[in-house]
Design a protein around this motif. Structure first.
Motif, PDB file in Angstrom:
ATOM      1  N   ASN A 109       0.809  -1.222   0.000  1.00  0.00           N
ATOM      2  CA  ASN A 109       0.000   0.000   0.000  1.00  0.00           C
ATOM      3  C   ASN A 109       0.843   1.272   0.000  1.00  0.00           C
ATOM      4  N   LEU A 110       1.923   1.259  -0.760  1.00  0.00           N
ATOM      5  CA  LEU A 110       2.732   2.465  -0.915  1.00  0.00           C
ATOM      6  C   LEU A 110       2.130   3.349  -2.005  1.00  0.00           C
ATOM      7  N   TYR A 111       2.387   4.655  -1.908  1.00  0.00           N
ATOM      8  CA  TYR A 111       1.949   5.592  -2.944  1.00  0.00           C
ATOM      9  C   TYR A 111       2.923   5.503  -4.116  1.00  0.00           C
ATOM     10  N   ALA A 112       2.408   5.129  -5.280  1.00  0.00           N
ATOM     11  CA  ALA A 112       3.266   4.855  -6.431  1.00  0.00           C
ATOM     12  C   ALA A 112       4.034   6.079  -6.907  1.00  0.00           C
ATOM     13  N   HIS A 113       3.486   7.274  -6.685  1.00  0.00           N
ATOM     14  CA  HIS A 113       4.108   8.498  -7.199  1.00  0.00           C
ATOM     15  C   HIS A 113       5.066   9.146  -6.203  1.00  0.00           C
ATOM     16  N   LEU A 114       5.224   8.538  -5.025  1.00  0.00           N
ATOM     17  CA  LEU A 114       6.104   9.100  -4.001  1.00  0.00           C
ATOM     18  C   LEU A 114       7.340   8.222  -3.823  1.00  0.00           C
ATOM     19  N   THR A 115       8.452   8.857  -3.524  1.00  0.00           N
ATOM     20  CA  THR A 115       9.674   8.119  -3.230  1.00  0.00           C
ATOM     21  C   THR A 115       9.537   7.375  -1.909  1.00  0.00           C
ATOM     22  N   ALA A 116      10.493   6.499  -1.636  1.00  0.00           N
ATOM     23  CA  ALA A 116      10.487   5.775  -0.367  1.00  0.00           C
ATOM     24  C   ALA A 116      10.469   6.746   0.801  1.00  0.00           C
ATOM     25  N   LEU A 117      11.319   7.773   0.743  1.00  0.00           N
ATOM     26  CA  LEU A 117      11.364   8.746   1.835  1.00  0.00           C
ATOM     27  C   LEU A 117      10.035   9.469   1.979  1.00  0.00           C
ATOM     28  N   HIS A 118       9.448   9.885   0.864  1.00  0.00           N
ATOM     29  CA  HIS A 118       8.189  10.643   0.933  1.00  0.00           C
ATOM     30  C   HIS A 118       7.005   9.760   1.313  1.00  0.00           C
ATOM     31  N   ASN A 119       7.072   8.458   1.024  1.00  0.00           N
ATOM     32  CA  ASN A 119       6.016   7.563   1.488  1.00  0.00           C
ATOM     33  C   ASN A 119       5.946   7.538   3.013  1.00  0.00           C
ATOM     34  N   ILE A 120       7.065   7.801   3.661  1.00  0.00           N
ATOM     35  CA  ILE A 120       7.103   7.840   5.122  1.00  0.00           C
ATOM     36  C   ILE A 120       6.837   9.235   5.650  1.00  0.00           C
ATOM     37  N   SER A 121       7.436  10.255   5.028  1.00  0.00           N
ATOM     38  CA  SER A 121       7.364  11.614   5.585  1.00  0.00           C
ATOM     39  C   SER A 121       6.039  12.310   5.315  1.00  0.00           C
ATOM     40  N   LEU A 155      17.643   0.667   4.204  1.00  0.00           N
ATOM     41  CA  LEU A 155      17.298   1.200   2.888  1.00  0.00           C
ATOM     42  C   LEU A 155      17.681   2.670   2.727  1.00  0.00           C
ATOM     43  N   ALA A 156      18.694   3.107   3.424  1.00  0.00           N
ATOM     44  CA  ALA A 156      19.101   4.510   3.333  1.00  0.00           C
ATOM     45  C   ALA A 156      19.443   4.898   1.901  1.00  0.00           C
ATOM     46  N   ASP A 157      19.995   3.953   1.144  1.00  0.00           N
ATOM     47  CA  ASP A 157      20.407   4.243  -0.225  1.00  0.00           C
ATOM     48  C   ASP A 157      19.245   4.204  -1.217  1.00  0.00           C
ATOM     49  N   LYS A 158      18.040   3.886  -0.734  1.00  0.00           N
ATOM     50  CA  LYS A 158      16.869   3.804  -1.608  1.00  0.00           C
ATOM     51  C   LYS A 158      15.885   4.945  -1.346  1.00  0.00           C
ATOM     52  N   ALA A 159      16.285   5.960  -0.610  1.00  0.00           N
ATOM     53  CA  ALA A 159      15.369   7.018  -0.196  1.00  0.00           C
ATOM     54  C   ALA A 159      14.694   7.713  -1.373  1.00  0.00           C
ATOM     55  N   SER A 160      15.401   7.880  -2.478  1.00  0.00           N
ATOM     56  CA  SER A 160      14.860   8.614  -3.619  1.00  0.00           C
ATOM     57  C   SER A 160      14.198   7.711  -4.653  1.00  0.00           C
ATOM     58  N   HIS A 161      14.109   6.416  -4.365  1.00  0.00           N
ATOM     59  CA  HIS A 161      13.525   5.468  -5.311  1.00  0.00           C
ATOM     60  C   HIS A 161      12.003   5.438  -5.188  1.00  0.00           C
ATOM     61  N   LEU A 162      11.326   5.304  -6.313  1.00  0.00           N
ATOM     62  CA  LEU A 162       9.886   5.066  -6.334  1.00  0.00           C
ATOM     63  C   LEU A 162       9.616   3.597  -6.037  1.00  0.00           C
ATOM     64  N   PRO A 163       8.408   3.257  -5.580  1.00  0.00           N
ATOM     65  CA  PRO A 163       8.092   1.849  -5.317  1.00  0.00           C
ATOM     66  C   PRO A 163       8.378   0.928  -6.506  1.00  0.00           C
ATOM     67  N   SER A 164       8.135   1.411  -7.722  1.00  0.00           N
ATOM     68  CA  SER A 164       8.363   0.582  -8.902  1.00  0.00           C
ATOM     69  C   SER A 164       9.835   0.254  -9.110  1.00  0.00           C
ATOM     70  N   GLN A 165      10.717   0.990  -8.448  1.00  0.00           N
ATOM     71  CA  GLN A 165      12.158   0.759  -8.561  1.00  0.00           C
ATOM     72  C   GLN A 165      12.696  -0.112  -7.430  1.00  0.00           C
ATOM     73  N   LEU A 166      11.809  -0.592  -6.570  1.00  0.00           N
ATOM     74  CA  LEU A 166      12.195  -1.403  -5.424  1.00  0.00           C
ATOM     75  C   LEU A 166      11.681  -2.827  -5.582  1.00  0.00           C
ATOM     76  N   SER A 167      12.389  -3.770  -4.999  1.00  0.00           N
ATOM     77  CA  SER A 167      11.904  -5.141  -4.951  1.00  0.00           C
ATOM     78  C   SER A 167      10.727  -5.230  -3.986  1.00  0.00           C
ATOM     79  N   GLY A 168      10.030  -6.356  -4.028  1.00  0.00           N
ATOM     80  CA  GLY A 168       8.919  -6.540  -3.103  1.00  0.00           C
ATOM     81  C   GLY A 168       9.359  -6.471  -1.651  1.00  0.00           C
ATOM     82  N   GLY A 169      10.491  -7.097  -1.342  1.00  0.00           N
ATOM     83  CA  GLY A 169      10.993  -7.056   0.026  1.00  0.00           C
ATOM     84  C   GLY A 169      11.355  -5.658   0.464  1.00  0.00           C
ATOM     85  N   GLN A 170      11.938  -4.878  -0.447  1.00  0.00           N
ATOM     86  CA  GLN A 170      12.283  -3.497  -0.120  1.00  0.00           C
ATOM     87  C   GLN A 170      11.030  -2.653   0.082  1.00  0.00           C
TER      88      GLN A 170
END
Length: 271
Positions: A109-121, A148-163
């Motif tokens: 249930n992550l927001y597809a248009h937000l980065t990993a960091l923005h999904n949290i913030s 996942l500090a190095d994935k902060a700017s990644h969108l959900p589509s750029q992450l694996s399921g586990g990430q």
């Protein structure tokens, strides 16, 4: 047996600042029309306890935890969080309850248009009124904790399921909840990705936060849970320590369930 991926000391989650809360069900039930999904549930979960909810598909496991933060509404009975009734809450009262309870879903249930960091913030800003800088700092800290500090700017589509699921766990922890609920958090993952999520959950369990985990991961339940709750047909049939449940389940339905789901190579569960 699940596989745990290696993490460095810098990646190891440290959630020791989190508080705890108890949860009590009293004759709790849920109906959808004429269909009774849960019936007569009596269960007390101590502050800081890790409880695994297991049982066959369709047994009412997910409904049970969704009742706690009112993603589903009770049909009868009561639920208390830290001895305070939750029934009938709305508006500010419901928001306050949900701020104390983190929820991790099967499908991230992550927001597809937000980065990993923005999904949290962003939820911290919009829902909890945090300032942008403070919310982003908190998000960064949690991404470090889940490796996942190095994935902060990644969108959900750029992450694996586990990430993605680790980001979802970080988001659930962002407001420092007292309780965290997991609804089969590894069910949507490929087997090779399960270990990284379980490692974060294991670290979280060791922090002392109250955890209620609906899971099919029997080894995880055996090693991490303080108690196992077995549900079938909308009723709790057995509650026991993992050591007793996996070696000497007393209810015949629990015995049949374990014999069916456990790999024949791991029948030492019953030895």
């Amino acid at each position: 047996m699940f596989l745990i991926t290696a993490v460095s000391a810098a990646q190891a989650a440290d959630f020791s600042h989190l508080q705890q809360a108890s949860v009590t069900f009293r004759r709790a039930g849920k109906r959808y029309g004429d269909r009774q999904v849960l019936s007569g549930v009596d269960l007390h979960i101590e502050s800081g306890e890790v409880v695994a909810i297991i049982g066959p598909s369709g047994s009412g496991k997910s409904t049970l935890i969704r009742l706690i933060n009112q993603l589903e509404n009770l049909s009868e009975g009561e639920i208390f969080v830290d001895n305070r009734p939750t029934a009938g809450l709305s508006g500010a009262g419901l928001r306050q309850l949900r701020s104390r309870i983190g929820f991790v879903f099967q499908q991230f249930n992550l927001y597809a248009h937000l980065t990993a960091l923005h999904n949290i913030s962003v939820p911290l800003q919009v829902v909890h009124g945090w300032k942008k800088a403070a919310a982003q700092q908190r998000a960064h800290e949690l991404l470090v904790h889940v490796g996942l500090a190095d994935k902060a700017s990644h969108l959900p589509s750029q992450l694996s399921g586990g990430q993605q699921q680790r980001v979802a766990i970080a988001r659930a922890l962002a407001s420092s909840p007292q309780i965290i609920l997991f609804d089969e958090p590894t069910s949507a993952l490929d087997p090779e990705m399960i270990g990284e999520v379980l490692q974060v959950m294991k670290s979280l369990a060791q922090s002392g936060i109250t955890m209620i985990v609906v899971t099919h991961e029997m080894q995880f339940a055996r090693e991490i849970a303080d108690r196992v709750v077995f549900i079938d047909g909308g009723e709790i049939l057995e509650v026991a320590s993992p050591a007793r449940f996996f070696r000497q389940p007393t209810h015949p339905r629990a015995q049949r369930f374990l014999k069916k789901v456990l790999d024949p190579l791991h029948q030492d569960f019953f030895s």
